[in-house]
Design an enzyme around this catalytic site. Structure first.
Site, PDB file in Angstrom:
ATOM      1  N   GLU A   7       0.823  -1.216   0.000  1.00  0.00           N
ATOM      2  CA  GLU A   7       0.000   0.000   0.000  1.00  0.00           C
ATOM      3  C   GLU A   7       0.851   1.257   0.000  1.00  0.00           C
ATOM      4  O   GLU A   7       0.478   2.260  -0.579  1.00  0.00           O
ATOM      5  CB  GLU A   7      -0.921   0.011   1.219  1.00  0.00           C
ATOM      6  CG  GLU A   7      -1.748   1.263   1.355  1.00  0.00           C
ATOM      7  CD  GLU A   7      -2.927   1.123   2.314  1.00  0.00           C
ATOM      8  OE1 GLU A   7      -3.398   2.151   2.803  1.00  0.00           O
ATOM      9  OE2 GLU A   7      -3.367  -0.011   2.559  1.00  0.00           O
ATOM     10  N   LYS A   8       2.018   1.185   0.641  1.00  0.00           N
ATOM     11  CA  LYS A   8       2.879   2.362   0.760  1.00  0.00           C
ATOM     12  C   LYS A   8       4.336   1.910   0.880  1.00  0.00           C
ATOM     13  O   LYS A   8       4.608   0.733   1.191  1.00  0.00           O
ATOM     14  CB  LYS A   8       2.463   3.216   1.958  1.00  0.00           C
ATOM     15  CG  LYS A   8       2.494   2.458   3.274  1.00  0.00           C
ATOM     16  CD  LYS A   8       2.057   3.327   4.439  1.00  0.00           C
ATOM     17  CE  LYS A   8       0.570   3.526   4.499  1.00  0.00           C
ATOM     18  NZ  LYS A   8      -0.147   2.309   4.921  1.00  0.00           N
ATOM     19  N   ASP A 103      -2.929  -2.625   3.275  1.00  0.00           N
ATOM     20  CA  ASP A 103      -3.187  -2.709   4.713  1.00  0.00           C
ATOM     21  C   ASP A 103      -4.380  -3.635   4.967  1.00  0.00           C
ATOM     22  O   ASP A 103      -5.248  -3.793   4.102  1.00  0.00           O
ATOM     23  CB  ASP A 103      -3.489  -1.319   5.280  1.00  0.00           C
ATOM     24  CG  ASP A 103      -2.220  -0.482   5.474  1.00  0.00           C
ATOM     25  OD1 ASP A 103      -1.132  -1.076   5.481  1.00  0.00           O
ATOM     26  OD2 ASP A 103      -2.325   0.748   5.611  1.00  0.00           O
ATOM     27  N   ASP A 105      -7.356  -3.768   5.842  1.00  0.00           N
ATOM     28  CA  ASP A 105      -8.686  -3.193   5.997  1.00  0.00           C
ATOM     29  C   ASP A 105      -9.298  -3.060   4.606  1.00  0.00           C
ATOM     30  O   ASP A 105      -8.693  -3.438   3.605  1.00  0.00           O
ATOM     31  CB  ASP A 105      -8.628  -1.839   6.718  1.00  0.00           C
ATOM     32  CG  ASP A 105      -7.774  -0.806   5.985  1.00  0.00           C
ATOM     33  OD1 ASP A 105      -7.414  -1.045   4.806  1.00  0.00           O
ATOM     34  OD2 ASP A 105      -7.463   0.245   6.580  1.00  0.00           O
ATOM     35  N   TYR A 321      -1.119  -2.331  13.708  1.00  0.00           N
ATOM     36  CA  TYR A 321      -1.848  -1.528  12.724  1.00  0.00           C
ATOM     37  C   TYR A 321      -2.906  -0.670  13.409  1.00  0.00           C
ATOM     38  O   TYR A 321      -3.754  -1.185  14.132  1.00  0.00           O
ATOM     39  CB  TYR A 321      -2.504  -2.455  11.697  1.00  0.00           C
ATOM     40  CG  TYR A 321      -3.218  -1.722  10.591  1.00  0.00           C
ATOM     41  CD1 TYR A 321      -2.514  -0.911   9.713  1.00  0.00           C
ATOM     42  CD2 TYR A 321      -4.589  -1.826  10.438  1.00  0.00           C
ATOM     43  CE1 TYR A 321      -3.161  -0.224   8.699  1.00  0.00           C
ATOM     44  CE2 TYR A 321      -5.253  -1.147   9.421  1.00  0.00           C
ATOM     45  CZ  TYR A 321      -4.519  -0.343   8.568  1.00  0.00           C
ATOM     46  OH  TYR A 321      -5.171   0.335   7.565  1.00  0.00           O
ATOM     47  N   ARG A 323      -5.360   1.593  12.201  1.00  0.00           N
ATOM     48  CA  ARG A 323      -6.654   1.977  11.627  1.00  0.00           C
ATOM     49  C   ARG A 323      -7.693   0.877  11.821  1.00  0.00           C
ATOM     50  O   ARG A 323      -8.197   0.303  10.862  1.00  0.00           O
ATOM     51  CB  ARG A 323      -6.493   2.315  10.148  1.00  0.00           C
ATOM     52  CG  ARG A 323      -5.594   3.514   9.886  1.00  0.00           C
ATOM     53  CD  ARG A 323      -5.321   3.648   8.405  1.00  0.00           C
ATOM     54  NE  ARG A 323      -4.372   4.712   8.127  1.00  0.00           N
ATOM     55  CZ  ARG A 323      -4.695   5.940   7.721  1.00  0.00           C
ATOM     56  NH1 ARG A 323      -5.961   6.253   7.548  1.00  0.00           N
ATOM     57  NH2 ARG A 323      -3.776   6.838   7.477  1.00  0.00           N
TER      58      ARG A 323
END
Length: 328
Positions: A7-8, A103, A105, A321, A323
């Site tokens: 994701e990043k 991530d 989610d 994590y 979030r």
């Protein structure tokens, strides 16, 4: 070649470190002599089209065009992510197997899936779920890759959220703006699926405060003297007694005065005592939302400050994590 799409960049580096020593290239990390490659997005590198990008007719805001419902829905590459998108596209072409490393989610699931769908990928896709970036957690996740298709519901949830935001924002903003201009307003009226109900809650509460009228009401609180200590008590009023308002507040002082007068100087009798043993479990760690509330209450931090701090701690491998609404 096995290709991980993170994701990043920070997540990509953690995955690469968990696999072994690698070589940093332009937009990706090469490992195992090129047999394994880890690349990354910058969050969502695709975005939805604006109405006028679907049709020139939508450049002019007209009530008769509403509602605008795209069919089919289309995405475009963000300008600041075009270079990285080209790198991902080239790597997907060479890959034999791809791993979605978003991530854990719904947004993390979607932002990698939408890139693969945009590219028309037909190659097998796996899913890695990383809840922490420390070496042990990364290695465990690498040894427990899942089938990406098992998470299609998570992707669809994020997709539904995204499209709902678009439909509400684009259509209602135009409808309210057109109506406002007809009434003489010159600006644009922004309407959002989340922002507008939230603003309504704030306005409603402000109106309640501005229009608040204090109401004097009465309650009897009695302290009984006892040789083993004072016993504080409060009168439990019957809900059908006279003098109560709609919120069960006693507006007439007379019943309280009568009660106090009837028991002043009198001796009462304790009729029963109940003792119950209870166990209180150790509290769970903070979820993100609970931490934002607590940090705001104690230190006046705004929710974004808390999120940014937690994200930084996560990327430095100090926390799991952030979030998530899960306390476990």
């Amino acid at each position: 070649m096995k290709l991980f799409i993170a994701e990043k960049p920070s997540l990509a580096r953690a995955i690469a470190e968990g696999i072994g020593s690698g070589k940093k290239e332009n937009g990706y990390i090469s490992l195992d002599g090129g047999n394994t490659v880890v690349t990354w997005c910058f969050g969502h590198i695709l975005e939805q089209l604006n109405p006028d990008e679907y049709s020139e007719a939508y450049k002019e805001w007209r009530m008769e065009d509403l509602p605008i419902i795209p069919n089919p829905w289309k995405l475009k590459i963000k300008k600041d992510a075009s270079a990285q998108f080209k790198i991902i596209k080239g790597l997907v072409t060479k890959a034999d197997c791809i791993v979605n490393a978003g991530d854990p989610d719904r947004e993390g699931q979607l932002l990698v899936d939408e890139v693969l769908e945009y590219l028309g990928n037909k190659k097998p896709v796996q899913r890695i779920l990383l809840n922490a970036l420390d070496p042990k957690s990364v290695k465990q996740a690498l040894n427990d890759l899942r089938r990406n298709e098992d998470f299609v519901g998570l992707k669809n949830s994020a997709l539904a959220r995204s499209r709902a935001d678009w439909l509400v924002g684009m259509n209602l903003s135009r409808a309210y703006t057109i109506t406002a201009r007809q009434a003489g307003y010159t600006g644009a009226v922004s309407v959002g699926r989340v922002q507008t109900p939230t603003m309504s809650l704030v306005v409603r509460r402000e109106k309640e405060i501005a229009n608040f009228k204090p109401v004097t009401h009465y309650q009897a609180a009695v302290i009984w003297k006892h040789e083993q200590g004072d016993i504080p008590t409060t009168w439990v009023m019957s809900k059908d007694m006279d003098g109560l308002d709609s919120e069960n507040r006693l507006l007439d002082r007379t019943p309280v005065d009568d009660l106090i007068a009837s028991i002043t100087g009198k001796t009462g009798q304790i009729q029963s005592v109940e003792t119950t043993k209870k166990k209180t479990g150790q509290r769970l760690p903070y979820s993100l939302s609970a931490l934002q509330i607590e940090a705001g209450r104690r230190f006046s931090y705004n929710p974004q400050q808390v999120l940014d701090t937690m994200q930084s701690l996560y990327e430095k491998k100090f926390t799991t994590y952030p979030r998530s609404d899960c306390d476990y």
